[in-house]
Design an enzyme around this catalytic site. Structure first.
Site, short mmCIF file in Angstrom:
data_model
loop_
_atom_site.label_atom_id
_atom_site.label_comp_id
_atom_site.label_asym_id
_atom_site.label_seq_id
_atom_site.Cartn_x
_atom_site.Cartn_y
_atom_site.Cartn_z
N TYR A 198 69.62 37.40 45.15
CA TYR A 198 70.57 37.13 44.05
C TYR A 198 69.90 36.28 42.98
O TYR A 198 68.88 35.63 43.23
CB TYR A 198 71.86 36.46 44.57
CG TYR A 198 71.69 35.01 44.95
CD1 TYR A 198 71.36 34.64 46.25
CD2 TYR A 198 71.88 33.99 44.01
CE1 TYR A 198 71.22 33.32 46.61
CE2 TYR A 198 71.74 32.65 44.36
CZ TYR A 198 71.41 32.32 45.66
OH TYR A 198 71.26 31.00 46.01
N CYS A 199 70.49 36.30 41.79
CA CYS A 199 70.05 35.44 40.69
C CYS A 199 71.27 35.16 39.81
O CYS A 199 72.39 35.40 40.22
CB CYS A 199 68.91 36.07 39.90
SG CYS A 199 69.37 37.60 39.06
N THR A 200 71.06 34.66 38.60
CA THR A 200 72.19 34.24 37.76
C THR A 200 73.05 35.42 37.30
O THR A 200 74.26 35.42 37.48
CB THR A 200 71.69 33.46 36.53
OG1 THR A 200 70.82 32.43 36.98
CG2 THR A 200 72.85 32.85 35.76
N ILE A 227 75.38 35.65 40.18
CA ILE A 227 76.36 34.60 40.48
C ILE A 227 77.54 34.67 39.51
O ILE A 227 78.69 34.49 39.90
CB ILE A 227 75.70 33.20 40.38
CG1 ILE A 227 74.55 33.09 41.37
CG2 ILE A 227 76.71 32.10 40.61
CD1 ILE A 227 73.57 31.99 41.04
#
Ligand SMILES: [Zn+2]
Ligand SMILES: [Zn+2]
Length: 345
Positions: A198-200, A227
């Site tokens: 995952y990342c932003t 996110i």
């Protein structure tokens, strides 16, 4: 054809936007998709977006498009219709900025880049089109409650530090291009497990998931929309929130609180704190975590040297260049913070 661009000064444009009452909406989107002629695509986007009064920053590459834009609300439908005219952008999810006055950009910049996310990979065998499976928030929650699932954070350390998913693995590197091979090495023993990246906002973890597929991993997943989209879905569907702490965002707010808990520590005294500041010594400008007590004591600086330098009269600084002592490095500040982490556990 010469490069299309705006010739009016930045300052003037900024002033104009501040005075302009036109309601605007800040949005972002990205898409990995082969673009045969990025230059031609760029010129087409620029011409049309300029007509629609769109401002912002767009990167176009052979591998796709990444855009952060401010769109006049009145032209929003026309903007979407134009996006839909490209088959690969039809119906694309647009991330809407939450706290937004629409004055996020004052110029339109469309640039051709070698990649939309620099990865340092030259191998033509690597394809961003062959990615792992997307997960929605609910699916993420379900999969992470299963054993044999590893969650990997593909952001920078300063983002991970103040907030991340429960049990997420950090890939401790300064750049994304270093993180990719490092992630594959870290996960070498987990090849049979479910791996969730995952990342932003999804753009980095999507590429990271493609990279793991390229490196022979099979059960690879990534959080769709990152996110930002996870939090939106959690709130909308009243799901359990597995993200702890604050989410670092790349605008004036720096971060937005998601979980109630503070999971990081002041880099100077070790007390709980998740407030990022840039060192008040403008010759340093280090991004670090500082509690209010240390903020007062160090006058917003990262160390005594910076505070002393900041307070020197201008004539005493003349002809001299500021530098920290030889021992100083950002990772040292971090190790210091880690020491506090261990002590407090
Ligand atoms: Zn402190
Ligand atoms: Zn400093």
């Amino acid at each position: 054809m010469s490069e299309l661009r705006n010739l009016i000064s930045q300052a003037e444009l900024k002033e104009r936007l501040a005075a302009d009452p036109t309601p605007r909406q800040t949005i972002s989107f990205y898409k990995y998709h082969p673009v045969a002629d990025p230059k031609e695509f760029r010129d087409a986007l620029y011409t049309q977006f300029e007509k629609l009064g769109v401002l912002g920053r767009i990167y176009v590459a052979n591998e796709g498009i990444n855009a952060q834009l401010s769109v006049p609300t009145a032209n929003f439908e026309a903007f979407k219709t134009y996006l839909d005219s490209f088959e690969f952008l039809r119906g694309i999810r647009l991330n809407m900025a939450a706290e937004d006055d629409g004055k996020s950009f004052w110029v339109l910049n469309v640039k051709v880049r070698p990649k939309i996310v620099a990865d340092g990979i030259d191998d033509p065998e690597f394809s961003v089109e062959r990615v792992g499976q997307y997960l929605k928030a609910q699916e993420f929650n379900e999969l992470t409650s299963q054993p044999d699932t590893v969650v990997v954070d593909m952001r920078n350390y300063y983002e991970y530090e103040i907030g991340h998913f429960e049990g997420a693995l950090e890939v401790p590197s300064d750049t994304f291009r270093q993180q990719l091979p490092m992630a594959a090495e870290l996960l070498d023993e987990d090849k049979d497990k479910n791996i969730i990246m995952y990342c932003t906002g999804g753009i980095r973890c999507e590429k990271a998931s493609a990279y793991l597929m390229y490196r022979g991993f099979e059960k690879v997943y990534h959080l769709e929309g990152g996110i930002l989209e996870y939090v939106r879905q959690v709130r909308e569907q009243n799901l359990e929130n597995k993200f702890k702490g604050k989410n670092f965002v790349f605008d004036g707010r720096r971060s937005e609180r998601i979980g109630d808990e503070i999971i990081s520590h002041c880099h100077q005294c070790g007390e709980l704190s998740d407030t990022h500041r840039n060192c008040a010594n403008t010759d340093c400008h280090l991004l670090f975590l500082q509690c209010d007590k240390c903020m007062a004591e160090f006058e917003g600086c990262c160390c005594v040297e910076c505070r002393d330098w900041k307070n020197l009269p201008a004539e005493e600084k003349e002809g001299r260049v500021f530098s920290h002592g030889e021992e100083f490095s950002h990772s040292q500040v971090r190790r210091h913070a880690r020491f506090f982490d261990i002590k407090s556990e």
